[in-house]
Enzyme design. Structure first.
Site, short mmCIF file in Angstrom:
data_model
loop_
_atom_site.label_atom_id
_atom_site.label_comp_id
_atom_site.label_asym_id
_atom_site.label_seq_id
_atom_site.Cartn_x
_atom_site.Cartn_y
_atom_site.Cartn_z
N ILE A 253 0.18 13.08 -3.31
CA ILE A 253 -0.06 14.39 -3.92
C ILE A 253 -1.37 14.41 -4.71
O ILE A 253 -2.05 15.44 -4.79
CB ILE A 253 1.14 14.86 -4.79
CG1 ILE A 253 1.09 16.36 -4.99
CG2 ILE A 253 1.21 14.12 -6.12
CD1 ILE A 253 1.14 17.18 -3.74
N ASP B 261 14.27 15.66 -4.38
CA ASP B 261 12.84 15.66 -4.69
C ASP B 261 12.18 16.90 -4.10
O ASP B 261 11.53 17.65 -4.83
CB ASP B 261 12.15 14.38 -4.20
CG ASP B 261 10.65 14.46 -4.40
OD1 ASP B 261 10.17 14.15 -5.50
OD2 ASP B 261 9.94 14.88 -3.45
N LYS C 74 5.98 17.39 -10.85
CA LYS C 74 7.41 17.65 -10.81
C LYS C 74 8.09 16.47 -10.13
O LYS C 74 7.46 15.83 -9.29
CB LYS C 74 7.73 18.96 -10.10
CG LYS C 74 7.12 19.15 -8.71
CD LYS C 74 7.49 18.43 -7.48
CE LYS C 74 8.84 18.01 -7.12
NZ LYS C 74 8.87 17.43 -5.71
N SER D 118 -4.39 3.50 -11.22
CA SER D 118 -3.45 3.31 -10.12
C SER D 118 -3.49 1.82 -9.78
O SER D 118 -4.56 1.22 -9.82
CB SER D 118 -3.88 4.16 -8.93
OG SER D 118 -2.80 4.54 -8.13
N ARG D 119 -2.33 1.27 -9.45
CA ARG D 119 -2.28 -0.19 -9.25
C ARG D 119 -3.02 -0.62 -8.00
O ARG D 119 -3.59 -1.71 -7.95
CB ARG D 119 -0.82 -0.65 -9.15
CG ARG D 119 0.01 -0.36 -10.39
CD ARG D 119 1.47 -0.41 -10.07
NE ARG D 119 1.78 0.42 -8.91
CZ ARG D 119 2.98 0.54 -8.36
NH1 ARG D 119 3.99 -0.14 -8.86
NH2 ARG D 119 3.18 1.32 -7.32
P1 NAP Z 1 3.26 8.58 -3.58
O1 NAP Z 1 2.49 8.95 -2.35
O2 NAP Z 1 4.22 7.45 -3.49
O3 NAP Z 1 2.19 8.34 -4.70
C1 NAP Z 1 2.54 7.99 -6.01
C2 NAP Z 1 1.57 6.95 -6.49
O4 NAP Z 1 1.97 6.55 -7.80
C3 NAP Z 1 1.61 5.70 -5.63
O5 NAP Z 1 0.62 5.76 -4.62
C4 NAP Z 1 1.38 4.58 -6.60
O6 NAP Z 1 0.01 4.22 -6.60
C5 NAP Z 1 1.69 5.16 -7.98
N1 NAP Z 1 2.87 4.51 -8.58
C6 NAP Z 1 2.99 4.11 -9.85
N2 NAP Z 1 4.18 3.57 -10.09
C7 NAP Z 1 4.84 3.60 -8.92
C8 NAP Z 1 6.11 3.17 -8.54
N3 NAP Z 1 6.97 2.59 -9.40
N4 NAP Z 1 6.49 3.36 -7.26
C9 NAP Z 1 5.65 3.94 -6.37
N5 NAP Z 1 4.41 4.37 -6.68
C10 NAP Z 1 4.01 4.20 -7.97
O7 NAP Z 1 4.09 9.84 -4.11
P2 NAP Z 1 3.65 11.36 -4.09
O8 NAP Z 1 4.16 12.01 -2.85
O9 NAP Z 1 2.22 11.50 -4.41
O10 NAP Z 1 4.58 11.91 -5.27
C11 NAP Z 1 4.30 11.65 -6.61
C12 NAP Z 1 4.93 12.75 -7.45
O11 NAP Z 1 4.39 13.99 -7.00
C13 NAP Z 1 6.44 12.85 -7.28
O12 NAP Z 1 7.05 13.18 -8.50
C14 NAP Z 1 6.60 13.99 -6.27
O13 NAP Z 1 7.83 14.68 -6.43
C15 NAP Z 1 5.44 14.87 -6.64
N6 NAP Z 1 5.00 15.72 -5.54
C16 NAP Z 1 4.83 15.24 -4.27
C17 NAP Z 1 4.47 16.11 -3.24
C18 NAP Z 1 4.27 15.65 -1.81
O14 NAP Z 1 4.17 16.48 -0.92
N7 NAP Z 1 4.19 14.35 -1.54
C19 NAP Z 1 4.28 17.45 -3.50
C20 NAP Z 1 4.39 17.90 -4.80
C21 NAP Z 1 4.75 17.03 -5.81
P3 NAP Z 1 -0.36 2.68 -6.95
O15 NAP Z 1 0.49 1.84 -6.05
O16 NAP Z 1 -1.81 2.64 -6.65
O17 NAP Z 1 -0.02 2.50 -8.39
#
Ligand code: NAP
Length: 321
Positions: free
Chosen positions: A27, A181, A103, A49-50
């Site tokens: 996101i 989610d 969110k 970011s890690r």
């Molecule tokens: P994601 O692709 O997994 O990205 C989250 C990032 O946070 C990871 O790349 C990771 O980067 C970092 N992170 C830090 N602690 C973590 C942990 N314990 N486990 C996993 N990753 C961790 O997730 P995302 O889809 O971007 O979603 C993140 C948030 O945005 C969620 O709350 C989700 O509900 C919200 N969201 C997502 C979307 C969507 O379409 N995907 C839309 C709207 C809102 P590092 O490994 O580099 O630390």
């Protein structure tokens, strides 16, 4: 809104916010970075970011390294999964920074309320963002419903986890909320367009045997007025996604489709608008910072908590991406 300017609708005026972005994942790349780059009032100073960073922007491993690096920040925007986000937010608030949360704003409502207290005590803005509330047709639905009586409805929120969340193991941990989610987006719209207070009356949760969160669910939400909203939620839906809310009213049906981008009203052709969700969120955050306000509505998260609290769990086959 401040001084008559509506910052939520794309104003580009106002002081610069020097921003840190935390959690460079899907996101952050899909929505936050483009919205920040397009808004002249924001300057992306650094990221945390890690495992990832943004080209041309200083990147640090975590919030502590980000804060210790000597940059000047006004705010951080947190795009990590919900678990652990409150701890990151607390550190940023302690450093005197305004905080915008993706969110859902936390794993529990208690966690979010504690953050609100913390931000208020420190005199900084906390913004629990709900991007679907900024979808193009949500305001129109709210305005139309203000003139009509709702008698029932349903939420159909179905998508393919493998297509939309590839490899996101965290999402099927309890703190990741599973199918809630995405479905919390529907709940965020519902609790925006209707004044009613809802309770989860009944829920069934299909939880894969190797996971701790639901991959599908059915819920009955009961409004304070007495009508029911049935929610059919599916994370294994192979077809084109359904992100729909359909309401019965005294004047005929209203439907919001495509996650709130399209509205259907009785006797009218469907009306769709462009996706400006994240530009609007950053506009709203700017306005909140200017006004020194906190916006942290936990109503959608309360409904997810209730569903997990009262839901009847049905074991389902193990899930692998
Ligand atoms: P994601 O692709 O997994 O990205 C989250 C990032 O946070 C990871 O790349 C990771 O980067 C970092 N992170 C830090 N602690 C973590 C942990 N314990 N486990 C996993 N990753 C961790 O997730 P995302 O889809 O971007 O979603 C993140 C948030 O945005 C969620 O709350 C989700 O509900 C919200 N969201 C997502 C979307 C969507 O379409 N995907 C839309 C709207 C809102 P590092 O490994 O580099 O630390």
């Amino acid at each position: 809104m401040k001084d008559g300017k509506d910052f939520s609708r794309g104003s580009t005026e106002g002081p610069e916010i020097r921003l840190g972005l935390v959690g460079i994942g899907k996101i952050a790349r899909d929505q936050h970075l483009p919205a920040i780059a397009a808004d002249a009032r924001y300057r992306l100073v650094a990221t945390a970011s890690r495992n990832d960073m943004v080209e041309g922007v200083p990147g640090y491993r975590d919030i502590d390294a980000l804060l210790a690096a000597g940059h000047q920040f006004d705010a951080v925007s947190l795009c990590t999964p919900p678990e652990g986000r409150a701890d990151i937010a607390r550190r940023a608030i302690d450093a005197g920074l305004h905080v915008m949360l993706e969110k859902p704003p936390g794993v529990t409502t208690d966690e979010v309320r504690e953050l609100v207290r913390h931000a208020a005590a420190r005199g900084v803005t906390l913004f629990a963002s709900w991007h679907s509330r900024e979808a193009a047709a949500v305001d129109a639905a709210r305005d139309w419903l203000a003139e009509h009586i709702v008698t029932g409805g349903r939420i159909l929120w179905k998508e393919d986890i493998r297509q939309w969340h590839p490899g996101q193991e965290w999402i099927l941990e309890r703190a990741g909320m599973g199918v809630f989610d995405p479905a919390i987006n529907a709940l965020s719209i519902l609790t925006r367009i209707l004044p009613a207070r809802f309770e989860v009356e009944a829920a069934t949760l299909d939880i894969p045997s190797n996971r701790s969160a639901a991959i599908a669910a059915a819920c009955t939400l009961r409004s304070a007025e007495g009508y029911a909203i049935e929610a059919d939620l599916d994370f294994l839906f192979g077809g084109s996604p359904s992100w729909d809310i359909e309401l019965a009213t005294d004047a005929g049906p209203l439907a919001l489709r495509n996650g709130g981008a399209t509205i259907e009203l009785p006797g009218a052709a469907p009306h769709a608008g462009p996706n400006c969700e994240y530009p609007r969120l950053y506009g709203r955050f700017h306005a909140l910072v200017e006004a020194a306000e906190i916006d942290a509505d936990t109503a959608p998260l309360e409904l997810v908590e209730q569903a997990y609290r009262i839901g009847v769990q049905r074991p389902s086959p193990p899930f692998a991406f």
